[in-house]
Design a protein around this motif. Structure first.
Motif, PDB file in Angstrom:
ATOM      1  N   UNK A  39       0.827  -1.202   0.000  1.00  0.00           N
ATOM      2  CA  UNK A  39       0.000   0.000   0.000  1.00  0.00           C
ATOM      3  C   UNK A  39       0.862   1.252   0.000  1.00  0.00           C
ATOM      4  N   UNK A  40       1.980   1.215   0.732  1.00  0.00           N
ATOM      5  CA  UNK A  40       2.880   2.357   0.737  1.00  0.00           C
ATOM      6  C   UNK A  40       3.478   2.625  -0.633  1.00  0.00           C
ATOM      7  N   UNK A  41       3.844   1.579  -1.343  1.00  0.00           N
ATOM      8  CA  UNK A  41       4.413   1.765  -2.677  1.00  0.00           C
ATOM      9  C   UNK A  41       3.423   2.439  -3.622  1.00  0.00           C
ATOM     10  N   UNK A  58       7.622  -0.427 -12.630  1.00  0.00           N
ATOM     11  CA  UNK A  58       8.089  -1.792 -12.885  1.00  0.00           C
ATOM     12  C   UNK A  58       8.262  -2.557 -11.582  1.00  0.00           C
ATOM     13  N   UNK A  59       8.928  -1.929 -10.592  1.00  0.00           N
ATOM     14  CA  UNK A  59       9.107  -2.606  -9.298  1.00  0.00           C
ATOM     15  C   UNK A  59       7.764  -2.874  -8.630  1.00  0.00           C
ATOM     16  N   UNK A  60       6.852  -1.901  -8.695  1.00  0.00           N
ATOM     17  CA  UNK A  60       5.559  -2.064  -8.036  1.00  0.00           C
ATOM     18  C   UNK A  60       4.775  -3.200  -8.662  1.00  0.00           C
ATOM     19  N   UNK A  61       4.793  -3.269  -9.986  1.00  0.00           N
ATOM     20  CA  UNK A  61       4.046  -4.327 -10.651  1.00  0.00           C
ATOM     21  C   UNK A  61       4.621  -5.707 -10.344  1.00  0.00           C
ATOM     22  N   UNK A  62       5.934  -5.805 -10.249  1.00  0.00           N
ATOM     23  CA  UNK A  62       6.527  -7.102  -9.907  1.00  0.00           C
ATOM     24  C   UNK A  62       6.115  -7.542  -8.506  1.00  0.00           C
ATOM     25  N   UNK A  63       6.007  -6.577  -7.586  1.00  0.00           N
ATOM     26  CA  UNK A  63       5.541  -6.899  -6.243  1.00  0.00           C
ATOM     27  C   UNK A  63       4.083  -7.348  -6.275  1.00  0.00           C
ATOM     28  N   UNK A  64       3.282  -6.660  -7.048  1.00  0.00           N
ATOM     29  CA  UNK A  64       1.856  -7.004  -7.116  1.00  0.00           C
ATOM     30  C   UNK A  64       1.673  -8.409  -7.680  1.00  0.00           C
ATOM     31  N   UNK A  65       2.433  -8.728  -8.746  1.00  0.00           N
ATOM     32  CA  UNK A  65       2.325 -10.067  -9.330  1.00  0.00           C
ATOM     33  C   UNK A  65       2.617 -11.138  -8.288  1.00  0.00           C
ATOM     34  N   UNK A  66       3.642 -10.911  -7.457  1.00  0.00           N
ATOM     35  CA  UNK A  66       3.994 -11.903  -6.435  1.00  0.00           C
ATOM     36  C   UNK A  66       2.906 -12.024  -5.372  1.00  0.00           C
ATOM     37  N   UNK A  67       2.289 -10.907  -4.996  1.00  0.00           N
ATOM     38  CA  UNK A  67       1.325 -10.937  -3.900  1.00  0.00           C
ATOM     39  C   UNK A  67      -0.081 -11.315  -4.334  1.00  0.00           C
TER      40      UNK A  67
END
Length: 1607
Positions: A1417-1419, A1432-1441
């Motif tokens: 949520x902070x990102x 790009x970093x945010x989307x990679x985190x979302x894909x994992x979660x």
């Protein structure tokens, strides 16, 4: 056979089939005739009969055939020739079910035949052939028939009885096939599930059979165990919840066999779900209930009787088992009641325990059904009252309480049960050895096997007497307070429980219950009296008073015994003479107040003696009180006040108030007959002596007094010091009114000991036991003479003492050898001296004749005497010498004045104690203290003026000089009195000041003259030392010539010289004992002591090591605690601040915090009279210009280093033990308290320090807010309250009222998400109010200025980023919560933002779902320009979660995806487009409606990126998801419907189907009505058929799969 000649004969096979079918006929005659005929046919053609029995058409008859007993023809044939039967079966089975329809019947016959084989007939090869046939039938068919599966499994089990190895090989073959089942189990339909469930059950049965002879580990390896656990979880979670009853039954049956094979962890987690699932089947018919009972039996065996670990049955499962009995009881109440009573009558401990537990549970629920059974239950319970097993007694006690609540306890049985509870209340841990089987544990003797039906035994031991006692105490109090009907049973029956000895341990509970009963009768005092008189078995008031008064002995007894006794006495006052009521109303509350605070009471080492004196007579109590004032701050002023307000003699004054001679005489008889209630080594017996003594003091009948004295002496065990002392004090009390009677009795005793000393000497050679007995008598006599003199009227004791001393009667008591006898004689002489002193104080002054002779007696008795076979231990000798010094002090204090010769004799005999080794230290310290007191007494009584006393002091000091200059360290320490004499240099008396300065000069002169080794020089400058000594001598010369000099100037010069003259060791010793000097009774001396200590620290504090600083801090804190004057306390605290400033502040701070921790753990610091000195020390630190910043920093570091609680580590760390956790909690409380003191008591200096450390202080408070909320949710509210107080104080200190309002609004919210929201609100408030505090200032000039001032720029974000790596879970959660809000205002963070993003991305894999959710949520909450930068970093985190196991994280991930997709570039999304599509499709079937809605919405948002190289692949994903999207257009949840419509509109253009977009804009598409939706489905189906015919099959398959999933 007659029918065979007829023309219409039936063919033989058909005839046999008719006979077999007749075996199932309704009429017994037909069945018996058919069986007899088949038996005859089988003897001629067994194959024909077997073929007919096992054929398809005769299945019912074959089944009946195996159910019959003696009438079964096949059974007889099998037992007659099993090999022939097996050959026939093998022949018939060729071709399997294609040829032979009823394989189930065939396998049943084979299993019976195999079991009937003898060992000699077992051919392994032939058996292997049969095993192959059975195994092939189990694993090679897809047909659905549970009967043949069970039958084939029974063949394998029968084979295992003869050839376990063969079964093992079959198991391994089956294991391979079973492992192949796992991948397809998830897709098995309901209609097939019973087949697989039965297969699992059969395989498990085979495993258990194999495990009888071989270890199961050889058949079940790790892979198989993993398979079993997975299959078990699938069956429990999915199959057992099926709507099909047949599936549920077969699944529960399979699970019942699997429970003993899966891991204990798996079984424990499955218990809450498995037990209700089994119990649900009890609502069906009897056959289903039988299956459920078998499975429940296996589950209980696996949970309770497993040898691989402790029982797994928790409280929730226990309740479910009780519900089983309740279900049965509701249908068959009488049968269940008879069953439970039968188990109770067996008196087998496990069965009895279980039956009582079930009865306790069912009695309230089946009370109406069992109403007529009351007498039977009461009788059964009565028969169990003699059980000795503690677990059974505990269950029985709980049942009695339940019975009481339903009015079962009436009449004499009710009293019997109440007596049983009281008897158990009286138990103690010491009773454990007297109870048989108190530690018995009935353990199973072999491993668990559900197929070997043996007697199961339950472990019911482990109940300790304390646990049983607590249960009974609570139960007895419960039935007293909450059940009005029990009043008729309890009152006045409980009065019978007070006097008997066996109920002594239960007196507190009994008294509390009686008080509750009397509280209801307080307006009916006549009723209380009449109720007691109405029963002859109730003790009379005199017996009750005598018993209760003696039991008042221990003020610290458990369950507040003293308070309960005093309360019940006040309630029962109407039973006693009327005059006593008003007196008790006034005095009992005072006595209760004295014992109300046990911790305060323990501070007085002589509290027991004081309390006993308060019970008996006030005079002794007051003497004890005034003697404590000489002990300085060690005695509790509060305790003194408490004793003083009691102000009356309880027993003595009660007797005076009664004014009823007959009642007093009767009370004396009650005291006399209660000696049998106490053992002679019990201190209660000693108190009983004294109670009887004070009563005899009030009686004027001399013959009665003499008779009771004789009885008292006869009951006393004078060989025991405690009993002997109690007897002596009692005789002394009697002597106050009957001195001559007492003296006559003592003389008779003395005369009867031995007629002459010659006989005593002869007894040494004849009988040593008689000599010891004689010593005991002499010791008792000595003490009785002493206490008689102490309590006797001062006007008449002079002649008696003169007679006792002058006629050498006392010398007859000196011929003792035993150490305790010597101590008694010394105490007696001491009491004689105290009697003389007491007489002088009361106005009857007279000299003690032959005082010097008595001193000589004492000095003789305290010497070592190893003659006559008595060798005193060193400890006993030291105790004797300690008493002797105290007695010498008393004798020195009486008239006449001490002569020089006697003084020298005493000094010669006692000063040598300065050279005793310091072991044991507590005894030696007491002895040295008594020696110093003796020397002070000699000084006080040596002359009439100050000069003569000064000369006496110098004489004593010259005697001490050898010890001052001794090479032994502890001797020098005892002689070193610098800190004792230094305060005297500021005394108000000029003579004392001058003499004290001379003593110091003498000390240092001796010290400088001693040779010094290189190691002990401590770097002293000898020249400076001699200069300082010269300056000290100059001061002394000035004092001799001019006494008008300013005392303060003289004292300053003395302190300056002493500071230089001190060696390192002397300086340390002086600082260690400075508390005594600071607590000096003379105010000027106390001020001078503080001044001296401060100068020592300021000038030479750098020489102290850490241990020295620590001990000095402790000494100063002790002084601050005990100093009562506010000014002196503040000066002492200033000295502590000076110590912190000039030495190691960290060490001083740690000691003060440790003291705070100790006080918080042991005291109520908010209610201390005069304030809490430690808090004042915190204020002093925070107001100090130099220390305020470092103290604040130190407290913050303590808070950041202290683990808050156990079990909160999310990264695999081991938690500490409970004791360490308790200590850490106290340290946390101390640190939080200190922080609060800085905020509230720091003034301007403290506020400036807080402002400079704003960032670190705020970060620490916020982080610990989360952890304290976690503690609050576990029931520990105090840490959260303390932290909220500190946080509010911080808000007030920095002037942030808005943040204080937020805290007040969410005060002490303990819900899981509430504190996260609270932290978020705080972070938002800080971001708005103090934006510069959350980032590094961009003003370089400002940074340089701040750094030049030594102040670090606060950077909350950096602190919080580091906190994300902390091991404690809730610290990480709090840090993530704050950072997720701070990141909203990150426009000007610069490089700090990169660190924050890196930290947030790194912790999206945290163990805590809350951390993962908040970091994501902070990102996303960054300003839009930064979101684009890090897309790009945010989307990679979302894909994992999106695949996270926690639904809250999944919801956050899909919500954040929607936010990011609103502004993300195609370049960032395109590489993960397909990955996102697949994961969103998985979330579209989630049961959580919010996740489902967001998943559809996000899928629609992805359509805007469905162009370019990934278009075809994405379009394929759209086609796969499209049927699901259409189905959910009419989802139950409105939010899902809206999301699906929006997604449909987004996707429709991609499909490029004419009319699709128009359909999406139609009224039917947007309507929520079912009819419109059905019309829409017809339209879109028509459109698909016309435009997308190639996709119709795919869509149909997807729709069917969706429907299956929905079902």
């Amino acid at each position: 056979m007659a029918s065979s000649s007829s023309g219409n004969s039936i063919p033989a096979p058909e005839a046999v089939q008719v006979l077999v079918s007749s075996l199932a006929d309704d009429f017994p005659i037909v069945r018996e005739a058919s069986a007899a005929t088949l038996k005859d046919i089988a003897s001629l053609n067994l194959l024909l009969v077997l073929d007919c029995c096992c054929s398809t058409g005769a299945l019912g008859g074959a089944a009946v055939c195996f159910k019959l007993d003696n009438s079964c023809v096949l059974i007889d044939s099998i037992l007659w020739n099993p090999l022939l039967v097996l050959d026939c079966c093998s022949t018939v089975s060729r071709g399997g079910r294609r040829r032979f329809g009823n394989m189930a019947g065939l396998f049943q016959v084979m299993s019976v035949a195999i079991r009937a084989l003898d060992k000699d007939d077992v051919d392994p090869q032939y058996m292997a052939k049969l095993a192959k046939i059975a195994a092939a039938e189990i694993i090679s068919t897809k047909e659905l028939n549970a009967d043949w599966q069970r039958a084939a499994s029974s063949v394998l089990v029968a084979l295992g009885l003869h050839l376990p190895d063969l079964l093992c090989s079959s198991l391994h073959v089956s294991k391979v096939y079973l492992q192949e089942f796992l991948p397809i189990l998830g897709s098995v339909k309901d209609i097939h599930r019973p087949v697989f469930a039965n297969a699992f059950k059969s395989w498990c049965q085979a495993c258990w059979q194999y495990g009888v002879d071989y270890p199961l580990t050889t058949a079940i390896d790790g892979d198989v165990m993993s398979f079993l656990n997975s299959a078990f979880e699938l069956l429990l979670r999915v199959w057992a919840t099926s709507r099909d009853l047949k599936v549920r039954i077969s699944t529960v049956e399979a699970l019942g066999q699997m429970v003993g094979l899966v891991t204990r962890t798996q079984l424990k987690s499955a218990l809450p779900r498995l037990v209700p699932t089994i119990l649900e089947l009890y609502k069906k018919d009897q056959d289903v209930a039988f299956v459920a009972t078998c499975s429940l039996h296996n589950l209980l065996n696996a949970s309770l009787l497993s040898e691989s670990g402790p029982p797994l049955l928790d409280f929730e499962t226990y309740n479910e088992v009780q519900h089983c009995f309740l279900t049965v009881g509701q249908v068959y109440p009488e049968d269940l009641f008879a069953f439970l009573l039968y188990k109770c009558r067996l008196k087998e401990e496990p069965l009895t325990f279980g039956a009582l537990s079930v009865l306790k549970h069912l009695l309230p629920r089946l009370s109406e059904a069992w109403h007529a059974k009351r007498p039977l239950l009461v009788e059964a319970v009565k028969n169990l009252l003699d059980e000795s097993n503690l677990a059974v007694r505990k269950a029985l006690s709980e049942l009695i309480v339940v019975m009481a609540s339903h009015c079962y306890l009436v009449g004499s049985p009710g009293e019997l049960f109440v007596e049983y509870l009281v008897r158990n209340c009286a138990m103690t841990d010491s009773d454990r050895t007297d109870i048989e089987s108190s530690k018995e544990y009935i353990r199973p003797t072999s491993s668990y096997n559900p197929f070997l039906h043996r007697k199961s035994e339950v472990k019911i031991g482990g109940v300790c007497p304390t646990e049983l006692r607590d249960i009974c105490e609570k139960g007895l109090l419960l039935i007293t307070v909450t059940i009005p009907e029990m009043e008729h049973v309890l009152w006045p029956f409980l009065m019978k429980m007070i006097v008997p000895r066996i109920y002594t341990g239960a007196i507190a509970t009994v008294c509390r219950c009686i008080s509750e009963l009397c509280r209801h009768k307080h307006a009916q005092s006549d009723t209380i009296l009449s109720d007691c008189k109405a029963r002859n078995d109730i003790p009379n008031p005199e017996d009750l008073f005598a018993r209760l008064v003696v039991l008042l002995h221990n003020p610290l007894a458990r369950e507040q015994l003293v308070t309960q006794i005093l309360t019940v006495l006040s309630h029962l006052a109407s039973l006693f003479p009327k005059n006593i009521i008003l007196f008790w109303q006034d005095e009992i509350p005072k006595m209760k107040a004295y014992v109300s605070d046990p911790e305060d009471l323990k501070q007085d080492p002589s509290y027991q003696e004081t309390w006993d004196d308060m019970i008996i007579n006030v005079d002794s109590a007051m003497l004890n009180i005034w003697s404590k004032f000489d002990d300085g701050p060690r005695f509790s002023v509060r305790a003194t006040y408490k004793v003083f307000i009691c102000g009356q003699q309880f027993v003595a004054e009660s007797l005076d108030v009664i004014q009823d001679v007959d009642w007093v005489i009767s009370l004396g008889n009650s005291f006399a007959k209660q000696y049998e209630l106490y053992s002679s080594d019990d201190e209660h017996s000693a108190l009983l002596h004294r109670c009887l003594g004070i009563l005899l003091q009030k009686v004027h009948d001399r013959s009665y007094v003499r008779a009771k004295i004789d009885w008292m002496y006869m009951q006393a065990n004078i060989a025991l010091p405690v009993n002997r002392l109690g007897l002596a004090k009692a005789i002394g009390l009697v002597a106050a009114s009957h001195l001559d009677t007492v003296l006559d009795k003592l003389k008779d005793i003395l005369d009867n000991v031995g007629d002459s000393l010659f006989k005593r000497i002869l007894s040494i050679f004849s009988d040593r036991a008689k000599m010891e007995e004689s010593d005991d008598v002499h010791a008792a006599l000595a003490l009785m003479y002493g206490y008689a003199a102490k309590y006797a009227p001062s006007t008449v004791i002079e002649a008696r003492i003169d007679a006792l001393v002058g006629t050498n009667m006392l010398s007859r008591l000196l011929n003792v050898r035993h150490p305790t006898a010597k101590q008694a004689v010394i105490t007696a002489i001491d009491l004689l001296g105290q009697a003389v002193i007491g007489a002088a104080e009361s106005g009857t002054s007279f000299p003690l004749k032959r005082r010097d002779m008595l001193l000589d007696y004492i000095l003789t008795l305290m010497g070592r005497d190893d003659e006559d076979g008595f060798s005193e231990s060193n400890l006993e000798l030291l105790h004797t010498q300690c008493l002797a010094l105290s007695a010498c002090t008393t004798l020195v204090s009486v008239e006449p004045k001490l002569t020089t010769e006697t003084r020298n004799l005493v000094l010669k005999a006692t000063l040598g104690f300065f050279g005793l080794p310091n072991d044991p230290p507590d005894v030696i310290n007491g002895l040295i203290h008594n020696l110093i007191t003796l020397l002070c007494a000699i000084l006080v009584t040596s002359g009439e003026d100050g000069r003569s006393r000064a000369e006496q002091l110098l004489h004593i000091l010259r005697q001490i000089d050898p010890y001052v200059s001794s090479s032994v360290e502890y001797q020098r320490k005892r002689g070193e009195r610098i800190m004792a004499y230094l305060p005297r240099c500021a005394d108000t008396n000029p003579e004392v000041r001058k003499t004290s300065a001379q003593i110091l000069d003498l000390f240092f002169s001796i010290s400088l003259s001693l040779p010094r080794s290189a190691n002990s020089s401590s770097g002293l400058d000898i020249e400076s030392c001699y200069g300082a000594l010269s300056a000290l001598e100059d001061v002394i010369a000035i004092l001799r010539s001019d006494a008008s000099l300013d005392p303060s100037e003289v004292f300053n010069r003395i302190v300056s010289s002493v500071c230089i003259l001190f060696t390192k060791n002397e300086l340390v010793s002086a600082l260690h004992v400075c508390s005594t000097a600071i607590c000096d009774k003379i105010r000027q001396s106390a001020e001078g002591s503080i001044q001296a200590v401060t100068e020592f620290i300021t000038k030479r504090g750098r020489e102290l090591n850490e241990a020295d600083i620590s001990r000095t801090t402790q000494s100063l804190l002790s002084a601050a605690v005990h100093v009562t004057e506010k000014y002196l306390r503040q000066e002492t605290l200033n000295a502590i601040s000076s110590l912190a400033e000039n030495t190691s502040s960290r060490t001083v701070f740690d000691e003060v915090l440790t003291a705070a921790e100790r006080d918080i753990a042991t005291k109520d610091v908010s209610r201390l009279r005069g304030g809490w000195p430690i808090q004042e020390a915190f204020h002093a630190f925070s107001q100090h210009a130099v220390l305020s910043y470092s103290f604040l920093e130190h407290v913050i570091s303590i808070l950041n280093q202290t683990p808050i609680f156990q079990g909160d580590y999310g990264k695999g760390e081991n938690s500490s033990n409970s004791g360490e956790s308790h200590v850490e909690d106290n340290m946390l409380n101390a640190a939080v308290t200190a922080l609060t003191a800085v905020f509230r008591g720091g003034g301007k200096v403290g506020k400036r320090a807080v402002e400079q450390k704003y960032g670190s202080v705020l970060a620490t408070l916020v982080l610990h807010l989360g952890t304290c909320h976690r503690l609050s949710s576990s029931g520990q509210q105090e840490p959260l309250r303390a932290l909220l107080v500190a946080f509010n104080a911080f808000c007030e200190c920095v002037g942030d009222l808005e943040m204080g309002k937020i805290l007040a609004r969410d005060r002490e919210q303990s819900e899981e998400d509430a504190w996260i929201g609270l932290i978020g609100d705080l972070a938002l408030c800080i971001s708005i109010k103090r934006p510069k505090e959350i980032r590094l200032s961009r003003d370089t000039k400002c940074i340089i200025i701040l750094l030049s001032q030594g102040i670090q720029v606060p950077m909350i974000c950096l602190i919080l980023c580091k906190s994300l790596d902390r091991p404690t879970r809730h610290l990480r959660e709090a840090a993530a919560a704050v950072l997720s809000e701070f990141v909203r205002f990150s426009d000007s963070f610069g490089s700090l933002l990169e660190q924050m993003v890196e930290g947030l991305c790194r912790h999206v894999s945290d163990d805590s779902p809350t951390v993962r959710r908040l970091c994501l949520r902070g990102l996303v909450q960054m300003p839009p320009v930064h979101v684009l930068q890090y897309t790009t970093q945010i989307l990679s985190v979302i894909v994992a979660l999106l695949d996270d196991p926690d639904e809250s994280v999944q919801l956050t991930a899909v919500s954040c995806l929607l936010t990011v997709l609103a502004s993300a570039s195609t370049v960032a999304v395109e590489p993960i487009l397909l990955n996102l599509s697949v994961r969103l499709r998985n979330l579209q079937i989630c049961m959580n409606t919010k996740i489902r809605a967001n998943a559809f919405a996000a899928f629609g948002a992805l359509s805007s990126y469905g162009f370019g190289p990934q278009r075809d692949s994405f379009l394929e994903q759209v086609h796969v998801a499209f049927p699901r999207l259409v189905l959910h257009l009419h989802d139950d949840d409105p939010g899902v419907r809206r999301a699906c419509r929006n997604a449909f509109k987004c996707i429709a253009p991609l499909l490029e189907v004419d009319g699709m977009v128009a359909l999406a804009n139609s009224h039917r598409f947007s309507s929520d009505h079912r009819g419109d939706y059905e019309d829409f489905l017809r339209d879109i189906a028509r459109l698909f058929t016309q435009r997308m015919s190639s996709r119709v099959d795919t869509y149909m398959a997807s729709i069917i799969q969706e429907e299956i999933f929905a079902i």
